[in-house]
Scaffold this motif. Structure first.
Motif, PDB file in Angstrom:
ATOM      1  N   THR A 123     -33.457  -2.767 -46.275  1.00  0.00           N
ATOM      2  CA  THR A 123     -32.843  -2.770 -47.456  1.00  0.00           C
ATOM      3  C   THR A 123     -31.978  -3.787 -47.724  1.00  0.00           C
ATOM      4  N   ARG A 124     -31.555  -3.972 -48.919  1.00  0.00           N
ATOM      5  CA  ARG A 124     -30.356  -5.104 -49.255  1.00  0.00           C
ATOM      6  C   ARG A 124     -29.309  -4.443 -50.107  1.00  0.00           C
ATOM      7  N   THR A 125     -28.218  -5.222 -49.663  1.00  0.00           N
ATOM      8  CA  THR A 125     -26.757  -4.466 -50.373  1.00  0.00           C
ATOM      9  C   THR A 125     -26.660  -5.335 -51.784  1.00  0.00           C
ATOM     10  N   LYS A 126     -26.150  -4.466 -52.708  1.00  0.00           N
ATOM     11  CA  LYS A 126     -25.617  -4.923 -53.822  1.00  0.00           C
ATOM     12  C   LYS A 126     -24.598  -4.452 -54.050  1.00  0.00           C
ATOM     13  N   THR A 127     -23.599  -5.202 -54.468  1.00  0.00           N
ATOM     14  CA  THR A 127     -22.154  -4.777 -54.900  1.00  0.00           C
ATOM     15  C   THR A 127     -21.745  -5.104 -56.173  1.00  0.00           C
ATOM     16  N   VAL A 128     -21.122  -3.839 -56.688  1.00  0.00           N
ATOM     17  CA  VAL A 128     -20.958  -4.032 -58.310  1.00  0.00           C
ATOM     18  C   VAL A 128     -19.303  -3.923 -58.459  1.00  0.00           C
ATOM     19  N   THR A 129     -18.998  -4.555 -59.311  1.00  0.00           N
ATOM     20  CA  THR A 129     -17.338  -4.556 -59.776  1.00  0.00           C
ATOM     21  C   THR A 129     -17.539  -4.065 -61.040  1.00  0.00           C
ATOM     22  N   SER A 130     -16.648  -3.100 -61.450  1.00  0.00           N
ATOM     23  CA  SER A 130     -16.602  -2.448 -62.695  1.00  0.00           C
ATOM     24  C   SER A 130     -15.098  -2.368 -63.156  1.00  0.00           C
ATOM     25  N   LYS A 190     -26.264   5.604 -48.020  1.00  0.00           N
ATOM     26  CA  LYS A 190     -25.046   5.392 -48.723  1.00  0.00           C
ATOM     27  C   LYS A 190     -24.228   4.277 -48.871  1.00  0.00           C
ATOM     28  N   GLY A 191     -23.446   4.072 -49.864  1.00  0.00           N
ATOM     29  CA  GLY A 191     -22.986   2.781 -49.920  1.00  0.00           C
ATOM     30  C   GLY A 191     -21.345   3.038 -49.748  1.00  0.00           C
ATOM     31  N   GLU A 192     -20.605   2.053 -50.053  1.00  0.00           N
ATOM     32  CA  GLU A 192     -19.183   2.084 -50.005  1.00  0.00           C
ATOM     33  C   GLU A 192     -18.503   2.102 -51.284  1.00  0.00           C
ATOM     34  N   TYR A 193     -17.181   2.699 -51.413  1.00  0.00           N
ATOM     35  CA  TYR A 193     -16.460   2.396 -52.838  1.00  0.00           C
ATOM     36  C   TYR A 193     -15.067   2.109 -52.630  1.00  0.00           C
ATOM     37  N   THR A 194     -14.449   1.200 -53.558  1.00  0.00           N
ATOM     38  CA  THR A 194     -13.127   1.069 -53.372  1.00  0.00           C
ATOM     39  C   THR A 194     -12.557   1.235 -54.639  1.00  0.00           C
ATOM     40  N   GLU A 195     -11.708   2.172 -54.875  1.00  0.00           N
ATOM     41  CA  GLU A 195     -11.341   2.741 -56.236  1.00  0.00           C
ATOM     42  C   GLU A 195      -9.737   1.660 -56.200  1.00  0.00           C
ATOM     43  N   GLY A 196      -9.691   1.283 -57.393  1.00  0.00           N
ATOM     44  CA  GLY A 196      -8.356   0.604 -57.708  1.00  0.00           C
ATOM     45  C   GLY A 196      -8.211  -0.747 -57.018  1.00  0.00           C
ATOM     46  N   ALA A 197      -9.611  -1.483 -56.937  1.00  0.00           N
ATOM     47  CA  ALA A 197      -9.444  -2.694 -56.285  1.00  0.00           C
ATOM     48  C   ALA A 197      -8.589  -3.823 -56.940  1.00  0.00           C
ATOM     49  N   GLY A 198      -8.511  -3.601 -58.111  1.00  0.00           N
ATOM     50  CA  GLY A 198      -7.731  -4.273 -59.177  1.00  0.00           C
ATOM     51  C   GLY A 198      -7.178  -3.513 -60.311  1.00  0.00           C
ATOM     52  N   PRO A 199      -6.640  -4.062 -61.466  1.00  0.00           N
ATOM     53  CA  PRO A 199      -6.155  -3.556 -62.543  1.00  0.00           C
ATOM     54  C   PRO A 199      -7.681  -2.911 -63.383  1.00  0.00           C
ATOM     55  N   GLY A 200      -7.555  -1.593 -63.230  1.00  0.00           N
ATOM     56  CA  GLY A 200      -8.802  -0.922 -64.031  1.00  0.00           C
ATOM     57  C   GLY A 200     -10.118  -1.335 -63.242  1.00  0.00           C
ATOM     58  N   ILE A 201      -9.924  -1.717 -61.834  1.00  0.00           N
ATOM     59  CA  ILE A 201     -11.074  -2.159 -61.296  1.00  0.00           C
ATOM     60  C   ILE A 201     -11.750  -1.252 -60.165  1.00  0.00           C
ATOM     61  N   ASP A 202     -12.866  -1.060 -60.138  1.00  0.00           N
ATOM     62  CA  ASP A 202     -13.514  -0.350 -59.121  1.00  0.00           C
ATOM     63  C   ASP A 202     -14.446  -1.250 -58.508  1.00  0.00           C
ATOM     64  N   MET A 203     -14.708  -0.936 -57.302  1.00  0.00           N
ATOM     65  CA  MET A 203     -15.836  -2.046 -56.662  1.00  0.00           C
ATOM     66  C   MET A 203     -16.737  -0.878 -55.645  1.00  0.00           C
ATOM     67  N   TYR A 204     -18.050  -1.199 -55.997  1.00  0.00           N
ATOM     68  CA  TYR A 204     -18.852  -0.301 -55.047  1.00  0.00           C
ATOM     69  C   TYR A 204     -20.118  -1.145 -54.578  1.00  0.00           C
ATOM     70  N   SER A 205     -20.716  -0.798 -53.278  1.00  0.00           N
ATOM     71  CA  SER A 205     -21.869  -1.411 -52.904  1.00  0.00           C
ATOM     72  C   SER A 205     -22.913  -0.270 -52.578  1.00  0.00           C
ATOM     73  N   MET A 206     -24.101  -0.716 -52.622  1.00  0.00           N
ATOM     74  CA  MET A 206     -25.356   0.218 -52.550  1.00  0.00           C
ATOM     75  C   MET A 206     -26.160  -0.462 -51.773  1.00  0.00           C
ATOM     76  N   ARG A 207     -27.036   0.450 -51.224  1.00  0.00           N
ATOM     77  CA  ARG A 207     -28.415  -0.153 -50.358  1.00  0.00           C
ATOM     78  C   ARG A 207     -29.554   0.019 -51.264  1.00  0.00           C
ATOM     79  N   GLN A 208     -30.358  -0.984 -51.445  1.00  0.00           N
ATOM     80  CA  GLN A 208     -31.622  -0.795 -52.239  1.00  0.00           C
ATOM     81  C   GLN A 208     -32.631  -1.089 -51.432  1.00  0.00           C
ATOM     82  N   PRO A 209     -33.961  -0.671 -51.739  1.00  0.00           N
ATOM     83  CA  PRO A 209     -35.114  -0.988 -50.810  1.00  0.00           C
ATOM     84  C   PRO A 209     -35.394  -2.362 -51.308  1.00  0.00           C
ATOM     85  N   LEU A 210     -36.488  -3.055 -50.531  1.00  0.00           N
ATOM     86  CA  LEU A 210     -36.656  -4.254 -50.786  1.00  0.00           C
ATOM     87  C   LEU A 210     -38.035  -4.559 -51.592  1.00  0.00           C
ATOM     88  N   GLY A 211     -38.605  -3.341 -51.693  1.00  0.00           N
ATOM     89  CA  GLY A 211     -40.077  -3.566 -52.490  1.00  0.00           C
ATOM     90  C   GLY A 211     -41.322  -3.197 -51.466  1.00  0.00           C
TER      91      GLY A 211
END
Ligand code: NAD
Length: 499
Positions: free
Chosen positions: A474-481, A120-141
């Motif tokens: 795993t490695r972490t990917k962080t998405v800002t939307s 499971k990753g992490e999630y921040t709602e409202g990190a900025g105006p209209g902005i949400d941020m989340y991170s996920m763990r993905q396999p390496l390959g």
């Protein structure tokens, strides 16, 4: 004669290199099988298959992956006796100890049923105006594991269970000394529903290891073995850009304080020192009684216990406390170190050097050896013996005693036996060693904690299994939307801040 090949793309395949190694029964000295030693080309073929298989496996939802682990656990229970007796026959450890080897691995498989939670990753709602941020763990390959002879079930499972539950495919290069159980484990994973090519066992020696370390597709390597090879694998693997964690040798000290229950301490020392013929990275090989009186009383209690230990083949059942060591070369090396201890002036109060067992003259047996009055400068103290040898180093004070493990090059495990909470707390806080026992002689962490040594017992970051295991594979990917409601008009040229 059985020929053990490799397990690639969901089935056993014969080796193609033309090179093999003999597999022995260490109790009888008989050759029981031949194991293939892979060429670099064979390793690369397996990696190409693993790379393809990972695409579908990585996209399989974590709960389905967890169900494979769940089924695997039930198959391990079903085949427990079969696995344990094969393990004893190739390794030499007693049947109950071999079962323990399987069970400690099974516990990691059980822990991996929780992979959906660990991923499971992490999630921040409202990190900025209209902005949400989340991170996920993905396999390496594609990940790989290189494992030692002394736990041919547990240590491969430490590696492949976590890596595979996290969505990677895996290349396991087990020890060439006892390769049968890792092959059986791969078959059970397949029976549990793992798709072809996700877990591959490539048997081999240095050639296969080097091919793993240099392979551009393999992203991560977990190694367990002796320190010299651990350092080599770490250096070469990281030089080719991989994530590498390597766990090496050990010299585990147990401090015995004057207030300890000495019967309990003596029992603990005998079990932890001589179980599996001392071929455990968490074996206690050095006992440090504090104060003259503690030392004299401890030795008095240890001698009859050590003298009465029963040594023999696993087939003798309950009549055996420990079995042979792995090879004639290991036996010669251990006896050489015991001889050096005598020459350098330690007092060999129980001498197992001439141990012989009728009918098993070609087995690699050594009787239990107990040294008293050893000192820091002796080879029996400095080196990992990895045999049925317990060395007592006397210390005048607690402060002298704690300095011994603190100054030793290895930092895998240690223990203190005391009834005094203050001393135990001081010891656990100050000691520069990865795994610590308080009145527990072999403090091997359970699957949901992590296992790893410090100093020259561990190279690289993160421990094995537990949360660290999932981080390693795993490695972490962080998405800002940002959605249109938060978008300001016009281009922005300074670094975005939330100020
Ligand atoms: P080892 O180092 O000889 O072998 C380990 C692995 O490395 C095997 O797969 C082997 O094929 C490979 N290997 C051996 N020589 C190599 C070389 N020159 N180049 C490349 N690869 C090579 O270890 P072992 O004798 O199988 O196992 C015993 C050692 O493992 C002990 O030192 C013990 O303390 C250690 N160990 C450590 C831990 C830990 O978690 N720290 C756990 C178990 C065992």
């Amino acid at each position: 004669m059985e020929e053990i090949g490799h397990f690639i793309n969901g089935k056993r395949v014969a080796g193609k290199s033309g090179r093999t190694a003999d597999v022995f029964n260490p109790a009888t000295g008989e050759v029981t099988a031949k194991v293939a030693l892979a060429s670099a080309a064979e390793l690369q073929e397996a990696v190409a298959i693993a790379e393809k298989a990972q695409i579908g496996w990585g996209a399989t939802n974590p709960q389905r992956r967890a169900r494979v682990m769940m089924k695997f656990v039930s198959l391990l229970h079903r085949d427990m006796d079969k696995l344990a007796s094969k393990l004893s026959a190739e390794h030499g450890k007693t049947f109950p100890d071999a079962k323990g080897d399987v069970i400690r691995g099974l516990e990691v498989a059980e822990f991996c049923i929780g992979a959906p939670h660990m991923m499971k990753g992490e999630y921040t709602e409202g990190a900025g105006p209209g902005i949400d941020m989340y991170s996920m763990r993905q396999p390496l390959g594609v990940a790989a594991g290189i494992t030692p002879f002394n736990f041919p079930a547990m240590i491969p499972m430490w590696k492949f269970c976590v890596a595979i539950a996290a969505g990677n495919s895996f290349i396991l290069k087990p020890s060439e000394r006892d390769p049968s159980v890792p092959m059986m484990l791969a078959e059970l994973m397949q029976e549990a529903g793992l798709p072809d090519g996700v877990l591959n066992v490539v048997n081999g020696d240095k050639e296969a290891v080097d091919a793993i370390l240099d392979d551009p597709i393999i992203q991560a390597v977990g190694f367990v073995g002796s320190t010299a090879i651990a350092e080599y694998v770490y250096t070469r693997g990281t030089a080719s850009g991989k994530r590498v964690q390597c766990f090496g040798g050990a010299k585990n000290h147990m401090l015995i304080m004057p207030d300890a229950d000495l019967d309990q301490a003596a029992d603990a020392l005998v079990g932890a020192g001589f179980g599996a013929a001392g071929e455990r990275c968490m074996a206690i090989s050095v006992a440090v009684p504090v104060g003259q009186e503690t030392a004299d009383r401890l030795i008095e209690k240890l001698i009859p216990r050590v003298e009465s230990l029963k040594v023999g083949p696993y087939t003798a059942g309950d009549d055996v406390d420990f079995g042979p060591v792995i090879t004639p070369q290991a036996r010669e090396r251990i006896l050489g170190l015991v001889n050096s201890g005598v020459e350098q002036g330690a007092n060999l109060v129980v001498d197992g050097r001439d141990f012989k067992l009728q009918g098993y003259e070609n087995g690699n047996f050594i009787g239990p050896c107990l040294f008293d009055n050893a000192t820091k400068d002796m080879d029996i103290y400095k080196e990992e013996i990895f045999g049925p040898v317990l060395t007592v180093v006397r210390a005048a004070t607690y402060e002298d005693a704690i300095q011994l493990p603190m100054e030793h090059e290895y930092g895998n495990g240690t223990a203190i036996f005391t009834r005094d909470g203050d001393t135990a707390r001081d010891f656990t806080n100050r000691i520069n060693i990865g795994m610590v026992g308080v009145n527990v002689p072999i403090p091997v962490p359970l699957a949901y904690h992590t296992f790893g040594g410090w100093k020259r017992s561990g190279f690289g970051d993160l421990n094995q299994h537990g949360p660290d295991g999932f981080k390693f594979y795993t490695r972490t990917k962080t998405v800002t939307s940002r959605w249109p409601s938060g978008v300001k008009e016009g281009a922005e040229f300074s670094i975005p801040t939330m100020g």
